[in-house]
Design an enzyme around this catalytic site. Structure first.
Site, PDB file in Angstrom:
ATOM      1  N   ARG A   1     -65.281  30.742  38.437  1.00 27.16           N
ATOM      2  CA  ARG A   1     -64.659  29.488  38.840  1.00 27.16           C
ATOM      3  C   ARG A   1     -65.319  28.259  38.247  1.00 27.16           C
ATOM      4  O   ARG A   1     -64.660  27.370  37.734  1.00 27.16           O
ATOM      5  CB  ARG A   1     -64.700  29.317  40.365  1.00 27.16           C
ATOM      6  CG  ARG A   1     -63.518  29.834  41.080  1.00 27.16           C
ATOM      7  CD  ARG A   1     -63.963  30.386  42.407  1.00 27.16           C
ATOM      8  NE  ARG A   1     -64.860  31.481  42.181  1.00 27.16           N
ATOM      9  CZ  ARG A   1     -64.444  32.729  41.994  1.00 27.16           C
ATOM     10  NH1 ARG A   1     -63.196  33.031  42.067  1.00 27.16           N
ATOM     11  NH2 ARG A   1     -65.315  33.686  41.751  1.00 27.16           N
ATOM     12  N   THR A   2     -66.626  28.207  38.367  1.00 28.91           N
ATOM     13  CA  THR A   2     -67.282  26.957  37.994  1.00 28.91           C
ATOM     14  C   THR A   2     -67.129  26.693  36.500  1.00 28.91           C
ATOM     15  O   THR A   2     -66.740  25.603  36.085  1.00 28.91           O
ATOM     16  CB  THR A   2     -68.759  26.982  38.421  1.00 28.91           C
ATOM     17  OG1 THR A   2     -68.801  27.286  39.815  1.00 28.91           O
ATOM     18  CG2 THR A   2     -69.423  25.643  38.189  1.00 28.91           C
TER      19      THR A   2
ATOM     20  N   HIS B   1     -75.615  23.205  44.719  1.00 32.83           N
ATOM     21  CA  HIS B   1     -74.422  23.408  43.895  1.00 32.83           C
ATOM     22  C   HIS B   1     -73.494  22.213  44.140  1.00 32.83           C
ATOM     23  O   HIS B   1     -72.473  22.331  44.817  1.00 32.83           O
ATOM     24  CB  HIS B   1     -73.758  24.720  44.316  1.00 32.83           C
ATOM     25  CG  HIS B   1     -72.707  25.236  43.380  1.00 32.83           C
ATOM     26  ND1 HIS B   1     -72.122  24.467  42.395  1.00 32.83           N
ATOM     27  CD2 HIS B   1     -72.132  26.462  43.288  1.00 32.83           C
ATOM     28  CE1 HIS B   1     -71.222  25.197  41.752  1.00 32.83           C
ATOM     29  NE2 HIS B   1     -71.219  26.408  42.265  1.00 32.83           N
TER      30      HIS B   1
ATOM     31  N   LYS C   1     -84.344  33.621  21.930  1.00 31.67           N
ATOM     32  CA  LYS C   1     -85.502  33.548  21.039  1.00 31.67           C
ATOM     33  C   LYS C   1     -86.663  32.826  21.721  1.00 31.67           C
ATOM     34  O   LYS C   1     -87.698  32.599  21.110  1.00 31.67           O
ATOM     35  CB  LYS C   1     -85.123  32.794  19.758  1.00 31.67           C
ATOM     36  CG  LYS C   1     -83.999  33.441  18.971  1.00 31.67           C
ATOM     37  CD  LYS C   1     -83.682  32.598  17.737  1.00 31.67           C
ATOM     38  CE  LYS C   1     -82.419  33.092  17.056  1.00 31.67           C
ATOM     39  NZ  LYS C   1     -81.916  32.120  16.079  1.00 31.67           N
TER      40      LYS C   1
ATOM     41  N   ARG D   1     -75.713  25.841  34.453  1.00 35.82           N
ATOM     42  CA  ARG D   1     -76.028  26.718  35.590  1.00 35.82           C
ATOM     43  C   ARG D   1     -77.252  27.523  35.206  1.00 35.82           C
ATOM     44  O   ARG D   1     -77.341  28.033  34.081  1.00 35.82           O
ATOM     45  CB  ARG D   1     -74.857  27.642  35.897  1.00 35.82           C
ATOM     46  CG  ARG D   1     -75.261  28.765  36.857  1.00 35.82           C
ATOM     47  CD  ARG D   1     -74.087  29.543  37.358  1.00 35.82           C
ATOM     48  NE  ARG D   1     -73.304  28.755  38.306  1.00 35.82           N
ATOM     49  CZ  ARG D   1     -72.330  29.268  39.051  1.00 35.82           C
ATOM     50  NH1 ARG D   1     -72.020  30.544  38.960  1.00 35.82           N
ATOM     51  NH2 ARG D   1     -71.652  28.503  39.891  1.00 35.82           N
TER      52      ARG D   1
HETATM   53  C1  NCD Z   1     -70.849  30.206  44.324  1.00 29.79           C
HETATM   54  C2  NCD Z   1     -72.149  30.106  43.552  1.00 29.79           C
HETATM   55  O1  NCD Z   1     -72.192  30.368  42.353  1.00 29.79           O
HETATM   56  O2  NCD Z   1     -73.125  29.711  44.176  1.00 29.79           O
HETATM   57  N1  NCD Z   1     -69.772  30.465  43.480  1.00 29.79           N
HETATM   58  C3  NCD Z   1     -69.098  29.406  42.957  1.00 29.79           C
HETATM   59  O3  NCD Z   1     -69.635  28.635  42.195  1.00 29.79           O
HETATM   60  N2  NCD Z   1     -67.837  29.210  43.354  1.00 29.79           N
HETATM   61  C4  NCD Z   1     -70.907  31.123  45.472  1.00 29.79           C
HETATM   62  C5  NCD Z   1     -71.373  32.523  45.257  1.00 29.79           C
HETATM   63  O4  NCD Z   1     -71.654  32.942  44.132  1.00 29.79           O
HETATM   64  O5  NCD Z   1     -71.447  33.222  46.250  1.00 29.79           O
END
Ligand code: NCD
Length: 306
Positions: A54-55, A132, A83, A104
């Site tokens: 999703r993200t 997040h 590397k 991320r």
């Molecule tokens: C979440 C995350 O990555 O923290 N997912 C997301 O970004 N929608 C929740 C999860 O992974 O449980």
């Protein structure tokens, strides 16, 4: 050069700016064509050191829908990271090619470090078990759109409150709005970290910690379910013992208010039975959709695109 604006934590945005982002997201939803060329000459880079659906996709789709272009990796082993390149160097280099960077990382604080070396905006797309912020923008836009306000709410957060970064950001941010009350529902071993409780105490926010969802479900305006974060456990046995602590099914939601909404950042594993998907209270797929629009608004805001 003017220092770039970053989003590492939602506290980087004032309440007024949060409202501006939600308003802009609503404008984009109502009139997507008007915004479809806004970022035509811009490039967004996604640096994903941890898996995502999703993200990453919602950021990429957001940029494409603004007319911009995207570059990046979803698998650090396919880049110079393998590397041994440092975050600082990767960020500086990518900043030579892209106008905005979404990162991320499994390590808490990594996007913050990146922001210290970056002349282009850095967006934290999840740092370890910490925060997040863009999931929280997603959650807040969903709540505001469906419930009409971000204050005076009774919010139940259920599941892995220890490692679940989405709940940490959500609680921190909703604590800035008036008269919200939290029900923190988790097994004893997966209780919310002390620093998040510190935020609640600092802001004089009412909260209660419970183990049983049934005890509080009847009081809630919002039920925010979360996955047990397997990848953050030190041993598999503990994960297996705790993974099915909560399974929301039709039986369980019989006691929930009719107007309660069920949210989940997704991906889900077992914590919501698929039979719940057809209940009008289930809003988690709608939530995923709001996520793209709020990210469009965020990109526009951080790039100062007009
Ligand atoms: C979440 C995350 O990555 O923290 N997912 C997301 O970004 N929608 C929740 C999860 O992974 O449980």
């Amino acid at each position: 050069m003017l220092r770039a604006r970053h989003l590492i934590d939602t506290s980087d945005l004032t309440l007024k700016e949060l409202e501006e982002i939600f308003d802009l997201a609503h404008q984009i939803m109502a009139n997507p064509k008007e915004f479809s060329h806004l970022c035509e000459d811009k490039i967004l880079a996604t640096l994903f050191y941890e898996p995502s659906t999703r993200t990453r996709f919602s950021f990429e789709a957001a940029m494409l829908r603004l007319g911009g272009k995207i570059i990046g990796f979803s698998e650090p082993n396919s880049s110079s990271v393998s590397k041994g390149e440092s975050i600082a160097d990767t960020t500086r280099t990518v900043g030579c090619y892209a106008d905005i960077i979404v990162m991320r990382h499994p390590k808490e604080g990594a996007p913050k470090v990146a922001s210290m070396y970056s002349d282009v905006p850095i967006i934290n797309a999840g740092d370890g078990g910490h925060q997040h912020p863009t999931q929280t923008l997603t959650d807040l836009l969903t709540i505001k759109s469906i419930k009409g306000e971000l204050s005076n709410l009774k919010i139940g957060c259920c599941g892995d409150l220890k490692f679940g970064r989405t709940v940490h950001s959500l609680i921190k941010t909703l604590s800035r709005f008036e008269n919200n009350k939290f029900y923190l529902i988790s097994p004893n071993e997966l209780r919310i970290p002390e620093y998040v409780k510190g935020e609640l105490n600092k802001n004089n926010i009412e909260y209660t910690e419970v183990e049983k969802l049934d005890d509080v479900i009847g009081d809630l305006d919002i039920l925010y379910m979360t996955r047990v974060q397997r990848e953050r456990f030190f041993n598999e046995e503990d994960y297996i013992r705790l993974k099915d602590s909560y399974i929301l099914d039709i039986e369980k939601i019989k006691n929930a208010p009719e107007k309660m909404i069920i949210l989940h950042p997704l991906p889900r594993v077992n914590e919501i039975s698929i039979e719940v998907d057809d209940d009008p209270r289930a809003c988690y797929f709608k939530q995923a959709q709001y996520g793209m629009y709020v990210r469009m608004a965020l990109i526009v805001k951080l790039l100062g695109a007009k």
